[in-house]
Structure formats: structure tokens, C-alpha cells
Design a protein around this motif. Sequence first.
Motif, PDB file in Angstrom:
ATOM      1  N   ASP A 316       0.804  -1.207   0.000  1.00  0.00           N
ATOM      2  CA  ASP A 316       0.000   0.000   0.000  1.00  0.00           C
ATOM      3  C   ASP A 316       0.845   1.268   0.000  1.00  0.00           C
ATOM      4  OD1 ASP A 316      -3.042   0.515   0.344  1.00  0.00           O
ATOM      5  OD2 ASP A 316      -2.091   1.996   1.638  1.00  0.00           O
ATOM      6  N   LEU A 317       1.827   1.349   0.879  1.00  0.00           N
ATOM      7  CA  LEU A 317       2.659   2.552   0.944  1.00  0.00           C
ATOM      8  C   LEU A 317       3.394   2.774  -0.372  1.00  0.00           C
ATOM      9  CD1 LEU A 317       4.101   4.917   2.353  1.00  0.00           C
ATOM     10  CD2 LEU A 317       5.753   3.247   3.231  1.00  0.00           C
ATOM     11  N   ASN A 318       3.975   1.729  -0.925  1.00  0.00           N
ATOM     12  CA  ASN A 318       4.705   1.883  -2.183  1.00  0.00           C
ATOM     13  C   ASN A 318       3.770   2.279  -3.320  1.00  0.00           C
ATOM     14  OD1 ASN A 318       7.320   1.321  -1.224  1.00  0.00           O
ATOM     15  ND2 ASN A 318       6.921  -0.875  -1.280  1.00  0.00           N
ATOM     16  N   TYR A 319       2.518   1.822  -3.255  1.00  0.00           N
ATOM     17  CA  TYR A 319       1.531   2.237  -4.263  1.00  0.00           C
ATOM     18  C   TYR A 319       1.269   3.735  -4.160  1.00  0.00           C
ATOM     19  CZ  TYR A 319      -2.717   2.001  -7.162  1.00  0.00           C
ATOM     20  OH  TYR A 319      -3.656   2.175  -8.148  1.00  0.00           O
ATOM     21  N   ARG A 320       1.114   4.224  -2.942  1.00  0.00           N
ATOM     22  CA  ARG A 320       0.897   5.657  -2.745  1.00  0.00           C
ATOM     23  C   ARG A 320       2.076   6.466  -3.281  1.00  0.00           C
ATOM     24  NH1 ARG A 320       0.114   5.799   3.487  1.00  0.00           N
ATOM     25  NH2 ARG A 320       0.177   8.063   3.141  1.00  0.00           N
ATOM     26  N   ARG A 321       3.277   5.962  -3.091  1.00  0.00           N
ATOM     27  CA  ARG A 321       4.455   6.653  -3.597  1.00  0.00           C
ATOM     28  C   ARG A 321       4.553   6.543  -5.122  1.00  0.00           C
ATOM     29  NH1 ARG A 321       9.854   5.183  -0.783  1.00  0.00           N
ATOM     30  NH2 ARG A 321      10.412   7.237  -1.595  1.00  0.00           N
ATOM     31  N   LEU A 322       4.047   5.447  -5.669  1.00  0.00           N
ATOM     32  CA  LEU A 322       4.126   5.235  -7.115  1.00  0.00           C
ATOM     33  C   LEU A 322       3.174   6.146  -7.876  1.00  0.00           C
ATOM     34  CD1 LEU A 322       5.133   3.540  -9.570  1.00  0.00           C
ATOM     35  CD2 LEU A 322       3.269   1.934  -9.055  1.00  0.00           C
ATOM     36  N   VAL A 345       6.251  -1.140 -15.092  1.00  0.00           N
ATOM     37  CA  VAL A 345       6.028  -1.240 -13.649  1.00  0.00           C
ATOM     38  C   VAL A 345       4.721  -1.964 -13.371  1.00  0.00           C
ATOM     39  CG1 VAL A 345       4.903   1.049 -13.498  1.00  0.00           C
ATOM     40  CG2 VAL A 345       6.031   0.075 -11.477  1.00  0.00           C
ATOM     41  N   ALA A 346       4.745  -2.804 -12.326  1.00  0.00           N
ATOM     42  CA  ALA A 346       3.556  -3.518 -11.871  1.00  0.00           C
ATOM     43  C   ALA A 346       3.341  -3.210 -10.396  1.00  0.00           C
ATOM     44  CB  ALA A 346       3.717  -5.017 -12.064  1.00  0.00           C
ATOM     45  N   ALA A 347       2.085  -3.049 -10.021  1.00  0.00           N
ATOM     46  CA  ALA A 347       1.722  -2.852  -8.624  1.00  0.00           C
ATOM     47  C   ALA A 347       0.977  -4.085  -8.137  1.00  0.00           C
ATOM     48  CB  ALA A 347       0.852  -1.610  -8.467  1.00  0.00           C
ATOM     49  N   LEU A 348       1.448  -4.674  -7.030  1.00  0.00           N
ATOM     50  CA  LEU A 348       0.741  -5.740  -6.321  1.00  0.00           C
ATOM     51  C   LEU A 348       0.357  -5.153  -4.973  1.00  0.00           C
ATOM     52  CD1 LEU A 348       2.927  -8.955  -6.866  1.00  0.00           C
ATOM     53  CD2 LEU A 348       1.183  -7.986  -8.365  1.00  0.00           C
ATOM     54  N   ARG A 349      -0.951  -5.051  -4.705  1.00  0.00           N
ATOM     55  CA  ARG A 349      -1.357  -4.287  -3.531  1.00  0.00           C
ATOM     56  C   ARG A 349      -2.700  -4.741  -2.990  1.00  0.00           C
ATOM     57  NH1 ARG A 349      -4.608   1.281  -3.846  1.00  0.00           N
ATOM     58  NH2 ARG A 349      -4.503   1.919  -1.667  1.00  0.00           N
ATOM     59  N   THR A 350      -2.773  -4.945  -1.685  1.00  0.00           N
ATOM     60  CA  THR A 350      -4.063  -5.028  -1.020  1.00  0.00           C
ATOM     61  C   THR A 350      -4.452  -3.617  -0.598  1.00  0.00           C
ATOM     62  OG1 THR A 350      -2.959  -5.562   1.068  1.00  0.00           O
ATOM     63  CG2 THR A 350      -3.793  -7.391  -0.242  1.00  0.00           C
ATOM     64  N   LEU A 351      -5.734  -3.302  -0.696  1.00  0.00           N
ATOM     65  CA  LEU A 351      -6.201  -1.926  -0.504  1.00  0.00           C
ATOM     66  C   LEU A 351      -6.368  -1.616   0.987  1.00  0.00           C
ATOM     67  CD1 LEU A 351      -6.698  -2.417  -3.519  1.00  0.00           C
ATOM     68  CD2 LEU A 351      -8.862  -1.220  -3.297  1.00  0.00           C
ATOM     69  N   LYS A 352      -5.507  -0.715   1.494  1.00  0.00           N
ATOM     70  CA  LYS A 352      -5.519  -0.364   2.914  1.00  0.00           C
ATOM     71  C   LYS A 352      -5.504   1.142   3.131  1.00  0.00           C
ATOM     72  CE  LYS A 352      -3.046  -4.615   4.131  1.00  0.00           C
ATOM     73  NZ  LYS A 352      -1.790  -5.175   4.701  1.00  0.00           N
ATOM     74  N   SER A 353      -5.639   1.916   2.066  1.00  0.00           N
ATOM     75  CA  SER A 353      -5.742   3.371   2.191  1.00  0.00           C
ATOM     76  C   SER A 353      -6.591   3.884   1.031  1.00  0.00           C
ATOM     77  CB  SER A 353      -4.356   4.035   2.191  1.00  0.00           C
ATOM     78  OG  SER A 353      -3.761   3.954   0.919  1.00  0.00           O
ATOM     79  N   ASP A 354      -6.903   5.172   1.069  1.00  0.00           N
ATOM     80  CA  ASP A 354      -7.878   5.725   0.139  1.00  0.00           C
ATOM     81  C   ASP A 354      -7.408   5.804  -1.307  1.00  0.00           C
ATOM     82  OD1 ASP A 354     -10.103   6.402   1.921  1.00  0.00           O
ATOM     83  OD2 ASP A 354      -8.716   7.833   2.832  1.00  0.00           O
ATOM     84  N   VAL A 355      -6.109   5.847  -1.538  1.00  0.00           N
ATOM     85  CA  VAL A 355      -5.593   6.095  -2.877  1.00  0.00           C
ATOM     86  C   VAL A 355      -5.857   4.897  -3.785  1.00  0.00           C
ATOM     87  CG1 VAL A 355      -3.533   6.638  -4.228  1.00  0.00           C
ATOM     88  CG2 VAL A 355      -3.808   7.593  -1.927  1.00  0.00           C
ATOM     89  N   ILE A 356      -6.409   5.167  -4.963  1.00  0.00           N
ATOM     90  CA  ILE A 356      -6.681   4.094  -5.923  1.00  0.00           C
ATOM     91  C   ILE A 356      -6.789   4.695  -7.318  1.00  0.00           C
ATOM     92  CG2 ILE A 356      -9.159   4.268  -5.483  1.00  0.00           C
ATOM     93  CD1 ILE A 356      -7.371   1.013  -6.360  1.00  0.00           C
ATOM     94  N   TRP A 375     -14.401  -0.245   1.082  1.00  0.00           N
ATOM     95  CA  TRP A 375     -13.569  -1.098   0.241  1.00  0.00           C
ATOM     96  C   TRP A 375     -12.171  -0.536   0.057  1.00  0.00           C
ATOM     97  CZ3 TRP A 375     -11.673   0.941  -4.335  1.00  0.00           C
ATOM     98  CH2 TRP A 375     -12.286   2.114  -4.802  1.00  0.00           C
ATOM     99  N   ARG A 376     -12.000   0.761   0.205  1.00  0.00           N
ATOM    100  CA  ARG A 376     -10.702   1.388  -0.022  1.00  0.00           C
ATOM    101  C   ARG A 376      -9.667   1.031   1.051  1.00  0.00           C
ATOM    102  NH1 ARG A 376     -10.550   6.343  -3.198  1.00  0.00           N
ATOM    103  NH2 ARG A 376     -12.577   6.873  -4.095  1.00  0.00           N
ATOM    104  N   THR A 377     -10.117   0.792   2.276  1.00  0.00           N
ATOM    105  CA  THR A 377      -9.179   0.717   3.399  1.00  0.00           C
ATOM    106  C   THR A 377      -9.218  -0.594   4.175  1.00  0.00           C
ATOM    107  OG1 THR A 377     -10.807   1.775   4.860  1.00  0.00           O
ATOM    108  CG2 THR A 377      -9.247   3.214   3.733  1.00  0.00           C
ATOM    109  N   GLY A 378     -10.104  -1.513   3.834  1.00  0.00           N
ATOM    110  CA  GLY A 378     -10.312  -2.686   4.668  1.00  0.00           C
ATOM    111  C   GLY A 378      -9.356  -3.840   4.446  1.00  0.00           C
ATOM    112  N   GLY A 379      -8.535  -3.807   3.389  1.00  0.00           N
ATOM    113  CA  GLY A 379      -7.609  -4.902   3.128  1.00  0.00           C
ATOM    114  C   GLY A 379      -8.267  -6.158   2.585  1.00  0.00           C
ATOM    115  N   THR A 380      -9.538  -6.066   2.189  1.00  0.00           N
ATOM    116  CA  THR A 380     -10.246  -7.238   1.663  1.00  0.00           C
ATOM    117  C   THR A 380     -10.260  -7.282   0.143  1.00  0.00           C
ATOM    118  OG1 THR A 380     -12.350  -6.047   1.812  1.00  0.00           O
ATOM    119  CG2 THR A 380     -11.726  -7.420   3.698  1.00  0.00           C
ATOM    120  N   HIS A 381      -9.746  -6.246  -0.492  1.00  0.00           N
ATOM    121  CA  HIS A 381      -9.644  -6.211  -1.949  1.00  0.00           C
ATOM    122  C   HIS A 381      -8.188  -5.976  -2.341  1.00  0.00           C
ATOM    123  CE1 HIS A 381     -13.985  -6.245  -2.394  1.00  0.00           C
ATOM    124  NE2 HIS A 381     -14.052  -5.304  -1.469  1.00  0.00           N
TER     125      HIS A 381
END
Length: 388
Positions: A316-322, A345-356, A375-381
Amino acid sequence: MSDTPPVILAAEPGSFPHSVLAERHPAIIRQVRDAFPYGPDQHRALDALLENCTKGVVEPLPATAPDRAVWAAWGADEYTGRSWFDVPWLWSESWFYRQLLEAVGYFGSGPWQGIDPFRPFKLAELDAPETDEELAALDALDGRPADEQAAALLHGSLWGNRADLGFRLSDADAEGRDAVPGLVADDSAALWSLLDGADTLCLVADNAGRELVPDLLLIAHLLAQGRVRRAILHVKSYPYYVSDATTADVVDAVRRLTRAPGAAADHGRRLWAAMADGSLTVRAHPFSCAPLPYEEMPDDLRAEFAGAALTVVKGDLNYRRLVGDRMWPPTTSFADVTACFPSPVAALRTLKSDVITGLAPATEAALVAAEGQRWRTGGTHALIQVRP
């Protein structure tokens, strides 16, 4: 982009970023305080940090801090005197962990120098019974066709400590039956097309423990199958965000694999040998802990990523930085917001923050209808996104 939204702040009560600064960070201070027999100096510094991060303003690092000039260039001078809640959330989160290390003496010259305050939590996760169960699943996976192994290991890396989902051999139709699928974007076919005899894979790791182990297993498989000639594993240069992986965590994870029975130990020995012969390199660039998006990476790191056939960015953090820590409309093009990255570049990420970014309009609509904005922050997607 002309319609770029502003960076996310944490000033709004009730927002997810506000809860991180107001609730999660104080809880982390208490956990760290209880995890070690720190002395009075560390206790006083932790108490002061607890007060400062919730009610105070950004204060400069001590004059003796080895990275004071670096942090000044990263924004510390600009933000000094401002509330933690009124500066970019990505910056204030990173600043919290830097100040936490300052409080426990990580960078000092005393006996706590270099002692990772999060190490007990990382080791407990590595030694958990669930880790044994996940590693045992490798024995069943070992006899399957290489493509099935690769797909399972990719999903193990994606889901991290929900890796049992990745090792299902499995119910291929489960996603289609879900009202809202767990995987909200899946560019895995594009990812595999970039890893067909590739020279160099860069993998930017996220968490240690049970989330790093699947990353290492994926690398071991890709090397063994000749899908990549060499891999560079990027980790943090010092303890960060509680569970982010450092070089020491990589060593712990490889040792954990080599001590396991069955196929896991084979993977562990393969990784040990790969590190010895240079086909697996661990990299801890100082920018790994910068409170800045990858768009602002220094030239030497940009050149390193530019030389990769693919860079896989985990978590998640690296996705936000990306993509930039901004409240993008979820249907914003992933390719557009990662255009500055110097390699595929590829992103592998479970959703744990608002950025998408990068969602299909129908997918976003279904998520909102089913869950509101949870769905944005729960880590279930999760998502697999690729920009070739």
C-alpha cells in the motif's frame, strides 16, 4: 496532469488519515514502549513524541542527527512549526517513524543504536503456526505445472499474510461468483508477458515476516524457471512503518525457509545460493524511506529501475508513492499516473488506504454499492496493475 488533485492531508476528523495520526501512531508508541526494557531516557522521549505527534507541531531533528540535511531537503525545514495534521499525510507518517527511531536511540551512539524497535513483532509473525501452514502448502504446489506454481506464488505475494488464498490449487471460478470480487483489477497476463526470459526484475518489497516470505518464494521460482536472469530486491534502509522489510528481515526470512521441512527448505537454499552468486541482490537505497513520491526519486535510483525489464512495486505505501498520495478518481488511468516511472512497472497491492487508480467504472460502482467507501481501506480487496 492538468487536473491533478491535491495531496492528501490528515486534517479532517473522521477521515482515515486523521485516524492514523490521532489513533494508530499513539498505539504504536505504546506497543514499542512495552516491547523493550528501555531506560528512563527512552521513556521520556517516547512520552514527548506521543504528546508532540498528537497535539504539537513538526520540530526539527537534533543538530547531531546524521540525516538532518537529507530531511531538510525532503521538507523538514518547510514544515517545521506546522501541525502534523496540516502537512502532506505521506510526509507526516514518514516523519513519525523517523522521530520514533530518534526517541529510542536507533541513530544515537548508545547501547540502543541499530536496535530495530519493531523486531519482536516481525519475529513473532515469522514464528507463528500460520507460517508453518503456509509453507507446508508448498509441498502440494511443488508437483504442479510451472505456470500453476507461478500463478499461485504471484497471488501469495499479492495477498501477503493472507497467502493461503494464493496457495489454493483451487476454485478458479470463485472470483466470478463473488458479488464484488476480491481482485478488483487483474493485469497478471501483462505481468507474465514481461517476465519471459527477462534479464532483470526489480521487486520493491513491502512488509517483513509472513508478507516477505511469499515475495522471496516468487523470486526463487522465477530464478529457478529462468523467467528472470537476476532479481534485485529493494528494502528499507532502516526500520519503517512497523513492519516494512529491511536487509535483516530478508536474512531472517531466508533462514526461516531453510529451517522449514520439505519444499520450503529447497526454496530457502536456492535463495541463499542466489544471494551468494549475485543473481539475487538486496538493495537498501536511502530514498526507500523518503516521504516523497517516486516521481521525485534521485538519478541513481531512476537509472537502476530503468535497467529492469519490470519493476514490481509491493504494498500500500509503495503504491501511494508510485501513483502519488492524492485522492484520484478511482477510474484515473494507472498508465497516466505512473508515466514518470522509468521502466515497465507492476503494482501488487491489497487496498488499505484511500488512494486508488485504474479501476473500471463498473467495478467502482459495484464496490461503492456493496460497501460504501470501506472497500478502499479494509484490506479485503487487491489489485494487480501493469504499465508496460
